[in-house]
Design an enzyme around this catalytic site. Sequence first.
Site, PDB file in Angstrom:
ATOM      1  N   GLU A 131       0.839  -1.206   0.000  1.00  0.00           N
ATOM      2  CA  GLU A 131       0.000   0.000   0.000  1.00  0.00           C
ATOM      3  C   GLU A 131       0.869   1.249   0.000  1.00  0.00           C
ATOM      4  O   GLU A 131       0.575   2.223  -0.683  1.00  0.00           O
ATOM      5  CB  GLU A 131      -0.917  -0.011   1.222  1.00  0.00           C
ATOM      6  N   SER A 173     -10.338 -11.264  -0.181  1.00  0.00           N
ATOM      7  CA  SER A 173     -10.915 -10.006   0.281  1.00  0.00           C
ATOM      8  C   SER A 173     -11.784  -9.392  -0.802  1.00  0.00           C
ATOM      9  O   SER A 173     -11.447  -9.435  -1.994  1.00  0.00           O
ATOM     10  CB  SER A 173      -9.807  -9.014   0.661  1.00  0.00           C
ATOM     11  N   HIS A 177      -0.907  22.449  33.152  1.00  0.00           N
ATOM     12  CA  HIS A 177      -0.390  21.156  32.664  1.00  0.00           C
ATOM     13  C   HIS A 177       1.067  20.980  33.090  1.00  0.00           C
ATOM     14  O   HIS A 177       1.465  19.906  33.550  1.00  0.00           O
ATOM     15  CB  HIS A 177      -0.484  21.095  31.143  1.00  0.00           C
TER      16      HIS A 177
END
Length: 594
Positions: A237, A358, A514
């Site tokens: 891919e 698939s 934070h």
Amino acid sequence: MADPNIRTTPRLKVSLTDTSPHKKLNENEAKPPPPGVKLEQWKRLQELKRRREEVQNGGSKKKNKQDDRLFTNCREEEESGRKYSDSSSAPDQTTSQSSTHLLDQTIPPIIPKGLIKYVNMNSHLKGVDHGRLAQKGRLEKELDKAVESGELELASKISDQIAQRNYENTMREAIERKEYDERKKKSYSKPTGTNAEIRANADGSEVRKLQPNVYTRYYDLLSRVNNFSIIESTLREGEQFANAFFDTNKKIEIAKALDEFGVEYIELTSPAASEQSRLDCEAICKLGLKAKILTHIRCHMDDAKIAVETGVDGVDVVIGTSSYLREFSHGKDMDYIAKKATEVINFVKSKGIEVRFSSEDSFRSDLVDLLSIYRTVDKLGVNRVGIADTVGCANPRQVYELVRTLRGVVSCDIECHFHNDTGCAIANAYAALEAGATHIDTSILGIGERNGITPLGGLIARMYTADKDYIKSKYKLHMLRDIENLVADSVDVQVPFNNYITGYCAFTHKAGIHAKAILNNPSTYEILKPEDFGLTDDQVKTITAKIKELSDIRPLKMEDVDNLLREYHSAIESGDELLVRNVLSIASAVPVPT
């Protein structure tokens, strides 16, 4: 047919103290109402009892005082009715207060006595009749026939049976979830020894916190969030990414890095795509990697014959099943697809290697067609069936429902491939695993066609949060940054600033609230531990403390903090200690007033 609203009729008002004489009647004779009860109300009570006995298939009335409390009121009413009809002593008609002794609660649903086992939470599923649960499907067919033939009373009875079955299933799942939650609560012991995680405060004191993950969802029997495999598709891919061009050496370098990281499968471009792709496939197969090597081919015998000769461990077969692809891509119907899939799968299996089938564009395919072709290939003995969100249109709920449905149709493994066009790739992958999927396709940095697919780092972050120990035991997390930098350089892109885990902002904090909390205990604002990924916690604390120190001297703009983070990240990457010290110098960070 009986009144359909009969379940919600208010309870009849019946005196429990009336003792006037009453004639005993035969079973077939109409029983007169007891004193103080209207005839209409008494008839309705008798109708209720009759309907309940029908649902119970004529079963005897329970007298056991240990029965479920939900049926207590029904038994009281039942005994009261028997008292009036069978007793030789009649209620006292002179009692003016008989109307005050009433059962005025709503009549509970008419549920057969066998369901008590499921409603009673103390039974813990003992005596569950799993054969009754297998009736799903048969009852629906009988209901359709009854409706078509006009047998409304039979249809009503079957509807009650279906409702009962669904109720049983719901209660069974609820009991299982309750038992699981109780077991989890018991496991949350004191934070001592191996059950606690120890981290140091800024002042050197210890902070203990419980290991169990409070963010884990309820237990699901089909869930595979702690038992799945990754099919890494950067070399298949990823080659479809706009900037990607991997030569043979680069492919081998990436494959070795992924293998060392610990992925279970590495997927390669089809050897039928070009002669170079075939040679690269053969070269990687000869490396002797621990990961299984797969290749991705069309559902065509010519491709299959080339693929099996390269030495791969498995072949991934794909063909489009949506109306779009059947009309505008290969132009074949479902009968042709089933026939061709059978031919290719049988051929690959004859070579003794893995095979996956698939569909392509699964979420825009007709569900009946989809399940039919999956069932066909499952019977042929494929190792996996694949679901592909080819255009990135699916959302987590759709994914969960489709995978859950498919899990009940096939017995083989389920692989999922999600594109990220609409930003749901990671969430979809997690939903698929919760529903019972076994394999997830990923690529490094998510590179691929268009916006790419599920990123390896993003999936690891998500699954680390779900089950940290499982992820740490399977994969060498400290290698993630190096692998991402390797691929980023190869395709000429930068690792995004907000990339999962390895982005240079992933463990940096700007806000004062934070920063103060993170210095005391990093878990206050961080769900991931940077040291588990090879990122030094001291570096994170150092830059956070520097930002806090600068903000005490003068107000900091967003640009100031961003520039400081970039400079510090670059200095760390360069390995130049002098440059790091210069970045952290207050004199170099705070401009001289003019």
